[in-house]
Motif scaffolding. Structure first.
Motif, PDB file in Angstrom:
ATOM      1  N   ASN A  26      -2.128  -8.194  10.902  1.00 32.06           N
ATOM      2  CA  ASN A  26      -1.723  -7.102  10.633  1.00 32.06           C
ATOM      3  C   ASN A  26      -0.313  -7.816  10.459  1.00 32.06           C
ATOM      4  O   ASN A  26       0.906  -7.540   9.544  1.00 32.06           O
ATOM      5  CB  ASN A  26      -1.726  -6.469  11.021  1.00 32.06           C
ATOM      6  CG  ASN A  26      -2.475  -5.647  11.842  1.00 32.06           C
ATOM      7  OD1 ASN A  26      -3.010  -4.967  10.596  1.00 32.06           O
ATOM      8  ND2 ASN A  26      -2.844  -4.530  12.016  1.00 32.06           N
ATOM      9  N   ARG A  27       0.366  -8.906  10.871  1.00 34.34           N
ATOM     10  CA  ARG A  27       1.864  -9.048  11.232  1.00 34.34           C
ATOM     11  C   ARG A  27       2.402  -9.929  10.155  1.00 34.34           C
ATOM     12  O   ARG A  27       3.509 -10.084   9.386  1.00 34.34           O
ATOM     13  CB  ARG A  27       1.776 -10.611  12.411  1.00 34.34           C
ATOM     14  CG  ARG A  27       2.262  -9.538  13.586  1.00 34.34           C
ATOM     15  CD  ARG A  27       3.421 -10.398  14.168  1.00 34.34           C
ATOM     16  NE  ARG A  27       2.355 -11.754  14.271  1.00 34.34           N
ATOM     17  CZ  ARG A  27       1.030 -11.884  15.035  1.00 34.34           C
ATOM     18  NH1 ARG A  27       1.296 -10.645  15.683  1.00 34.34           N
ATOM     19  NH2 ARG A  27       1.020 -12.696  15.587  1.00 34.34           N
ATOM     20  N   GLU A  28       0.832 -10.617   9.329  1.00 29.39           N
ATOM     21  CA  GLU A  28       1.220 -11.418   7.870  1.00 29.39           C
ATOM     22  C   GLU A  28       0.965 -10.886   6.796  1.00 29.39           C
ATOM     23  O   GLU A  28       1.100 -11.490   5.515  1.00 29.39           O
ATOM     24  CB  GLU A  28       0.729 -12.415   8.071  1.00 29.39           C
ATOM     25  CG  GLU A  28       0.771 -13.603   9.163  1.00 29.39           C
ATOM     26  CD  GLU A  28       2.270 -14.035   9.048  1.00 29.39           C
ATOM     27  OE1 GLU A  28       2.644 -14.322   7.749  1.00 29.39           O
ATOM     28  OE2 GLU A  28       2.934 -14.441  10.502  1.00 29.39           O
ATOM     29  N   ILE A  29       0.656  -9.283   6.622  1.00 29.10           N
ATOM     30  CA  ILE A  29      -0.540  -9.131   5.114  1.00 29.10           C
ATOM     31  C   ILE A  29       1.317  -8.473   4.517  1.00 29.10           C
ATOM     32  O   ILE A  29       0.693  -8.060   3.157  1.00 29.10           O
ATOM     33  CB  ILE A  29      -1.072  -8.079   5.855  1.00 29.10           C
ATOM     34  CG1 ILE A  29      -1.982  -7.340   4.303  1.00 29.10           C
ATOM     35  CG2 ILE A  29      -0.162  -6.812   6.075  1.00 29.10           C
ATOM     36  CD1 ILE A  29      -3.186  -7.033   4.796  1.00 29.10           C
ATOM     37  N   HIS A  30       2.955  -8.360   4.549  1.00 32.34           N
ATOM     38  CA  HIS A  30       3.688  -8.051   4.398  1.00 32.34           C
ATOM     39  C   HIS A  30       3.959  -9.022   3.789  1.00 32.34           C
ATOM     40  O   HIS A  30       4.670  -9.307   2.115  1.00 32.34           O
ATOM     41  CB  HIS A  30       4.668  -7.444   5.103  1.00 32.34           C
ATOM     42  CG  HIS A  30       5.472  -8.725   5.930  1.00 32.34           C
ATOM     43  ND1 HIS A  30       4.722  -9.831   7.106  1.00 32.34           N
ATOM     44  CD2 HIS A  30       6.747  -9.361   5.606  1.00 32.34           C
ATOM     45  CE1 HIS A  30       5.888 -11.041   6.883  1.00 32.34           C
ATOM     46  NE2 HIS A  30       6.611 -10.918   6.352  1.00 32.34           N
ATOM     47  N   ARG A  31       3.260 -10.508   3.556  1.00 34.51           N
ATOM     48  CA  ARG A  31       3.639 -11.396   1.951  1.00 34.51           C
ATOM     49  C   ARG A  31       3.316 -11.136   0.975  1.00 34.51           C
ATOM     50  O   ARG A  31       2.895 -11.853  -0.146  1.00 34.51           O
ATOM     51  CB  ARG A  31       3.350 -12.682   2.896  1.00 34.51           C
ATOM     52  CG  ARG A  31       3.930 -13.062   4.555  1.00 34.51           C
ATOM     53  CD  ARG A  31       4.085 -14.563   4.629  1.00 34.51           C
ATOM     54  NE  ARG A  31       4.211 -14.194   5.970  1.00 34.51           N
ATOM     55  CZ  ARG A  31       5.209 -15.197   6.133  1.00 34.51           C
ATOM     56  NH1 ARG A  31       6.001 -15.534   5.467  1.00 34.51           N
ATOM     57  NH2 ARG A  31       5.634 -15.851   7.598  1.00 34.51           N
ATOM     58  N   LEU A  32       2.500  -9.889   1.015  1.00 37.01           N
ATOM     59  CA  LEU A  32       1.048  -9.376  -0.616  1.00 37.01           C
ATOM     60  C   LEU A  32       2.094  -9.058  -1.226  1.00 37.01           C
ATOM     61  O   LEU A  32       2.893  -8.005  -0.622  1.00 37.01           O
ATOM     62  CB  LEU A  32      -0.070  -9.062   0.005  1.00 37.01           C
ATOM     63  CG  LEU A  32      -0.990 -10.206   0.698  1.00 37.01           C
ATOM     64  CD1 LEU A  32      -1.973  -9.137   0.880  1.00 37.01           C
ATOM     65  CD2 LEU A  32      -1.301 -11.323  -0.077  1.00 37.01           C
ATOM     66  N   THR A  33       2.106  -8.695  -2.768  1.00 36.03           N
ATOM     67  CA  THR A  33       2.796  -7.571  -3.647  1.00 36.03           C
ATOM     68  C   THR A  33       1.728  -6.298  -3.018  1.00 36.03           C
ATOM     69  O   THR A  33       0.840  -6.828  -2.499  1.00 36.03           O
ATOM     70  CB  THR A  33       2.407  -8.411  -4.610  1.00 36.03           C
ATOM     71  OG1 THR A  33       1.351  -8.027  -4.870  1.00 36.03           O
ATOM     72  CG2 THR A  33       3.020  -9.262  -5.115  1.00 36.03           C
ATOM     73  N   ALA A  34       2.194  -5.524  -3.235  1.00 35.95           N
ATOM     74  CA  ALA A  34       2.029  -4.660  -3.488  1.00 35.95           C
ATOM     75  C   ALA A  34       0.063  -4.705  -3.885  1.00 35.95           C
ATOM     76  O   ALA A  34      -0.475  -3.548  -3.270  1.00 35.95           O
ATOM     77  CB  ALA A  34       2.711  -3.387  -3.402  1.00 35.95           C
ATOM     78  N   ARG A  35       0.545  -4.413  -4.986  1.00 39.58           N
ATOM     79  CA  ARG A  35      -0.877  -4.291  -5.911  1.00 39.58           C
ATOM     80  C   ARG A  35      -2.078  -5.277  -4.551  1.00 39.58           C
ATOM     81  O   ARG A  35      -3.333  -5.395  -3.938  1.00 39.58           O
ATOM     82  CB  ARG A  35      -0.816  -4.789  -7.016  1.00 39.58           C
ATOM     83  CG  ARG A  35      -2.324  -4.812  -7.522  1.00 39.58           C
ATOM     84  CD  ARG A  35      -2.034  -5.977  -9.414  1.00 39.58           C
ATOM     85  NE  ARG A  35      -1.423  -4.574 -10.017  1.00 39.58           N
ATOM     86  CZ  ARG A  35      -1.773  -4.128 -11.177  1.00 39.58           C
ATOM     87  NH1 ARG A  35      -1.683  -5.240 -11.801  1.00 39.58           N
ATOM     88  NH2 ARG A  35      -1.486  -2.785 -11.653  1.00 39.58           N
ATOM     89  N   GLU A  36      -1.433  -6.818  -4.301  1.00 37.29           N
ATOM     90  CA  GLU A  36      -2.005  -7.097  -3.820  1.00 37.29           C
ATOM     91  C   GLU A  36      -3.423  -6.940  -2.424  1.00 37.29           C
ATOM     92  O   GLU A  36      -4.082  -6.660  -2.111  1.00 37.29           O
ATOM     93  CB  GLU A  36      -1.810  -8.582  -3.184  1.00 37.29           C
ATOM     94  CG  GLU A  36      -1.497  -9.441  -4.210  1.00 37.29           C
ATOM     95  CD  GLU A  36      -0.849 -10.951  -4.461  1.00 37.29           C
ATOM     96  OE1 GLU A  36      -0.604 -11.867  -5.445  1.00 37.29           O
ATOM     97  OE2 GLU A  36       0.571 -11.040  -3.135  1.00 37.29           O
ATOM     98  N   LYS A  37      -2.084  -6.466  -1.613  1.00 37.89           N
ATOM     99  CA  LYS A  37      -2.024  -5.624  -0.243  1.00 37.89           C
ATOM    100  C   LYS A  37      -3.365  -4.720  -0.433  1.00 37.89           C
ATOM    101  O   LYS A  37      -3.910  -4.282   0.233  1.00 37.89           O
ATOM    102  CB  LYS A  37      -0.975  -5.223   0.055  1.00 37.89           C
ATOM    103  CG  LYS A  37      -0.947  -4.161   1.678  1.00 37.89           C
ATOM    104  CD  LYS A  37       0.436  -4.212   2.410  1.00 37.89           C
ATOM    105  CE  LYS A  37       0.508  -3.612   3.697  1.00 37.89           C
ATOM    106  NZ  LYS A  37       1.639  -2.514   4.367  1.00 37.89           N
TER     107      LYS A  37
END
Length: 91
Positions: A26-37
């Motif tokens: 959950n802490r690292e998922i912000h590194r993804l683009t909106a589409r990837e997430k």
């Protein structure tokens, strides 16, 4: 803790480890683009447990299923690199 819970030590250890890994993700998922997430959330049912197929996601986004597959693979690779790099202390 094990005595209070009345659970086998292995089960408690696995539950704690799983929770720690989930918090780390959950802490690292912000590194993804909106589409990837969004694609990963839909594929793995992260918001509500409702998983979607690549074909379903492709229909929603108006792109090919193979492109959804590439987005998913890229996002997982990116997260994998970030999480494995997280095993070492940050500067």
């Amino acid at each position: 803790m094990i005595d209070v819970l009345g659970t086998a030590p292995d089960v408690v250890g696995e539950a704690v480890e799983s929770l720690c890994e989930q918090e780390r993700l959950n802490r690292e998922i912000h590194r993804l683009t909106a589409r990837e997430k969004w694609v990963l959330e839909m594929r793995f049912g992260l918001p509500d447990g409702s998983r979607k197929t690549q074909r379903d996601i492709a229909k929603i986004l108006g792109i090919s299923r193979s492109y959804v597959s590439r987005i998913e693979k890229h996002a997982i690779t990116k997260l994998g690199k970030t999480l494995s790099a997280g095993d070492t202390p940050h500067k």
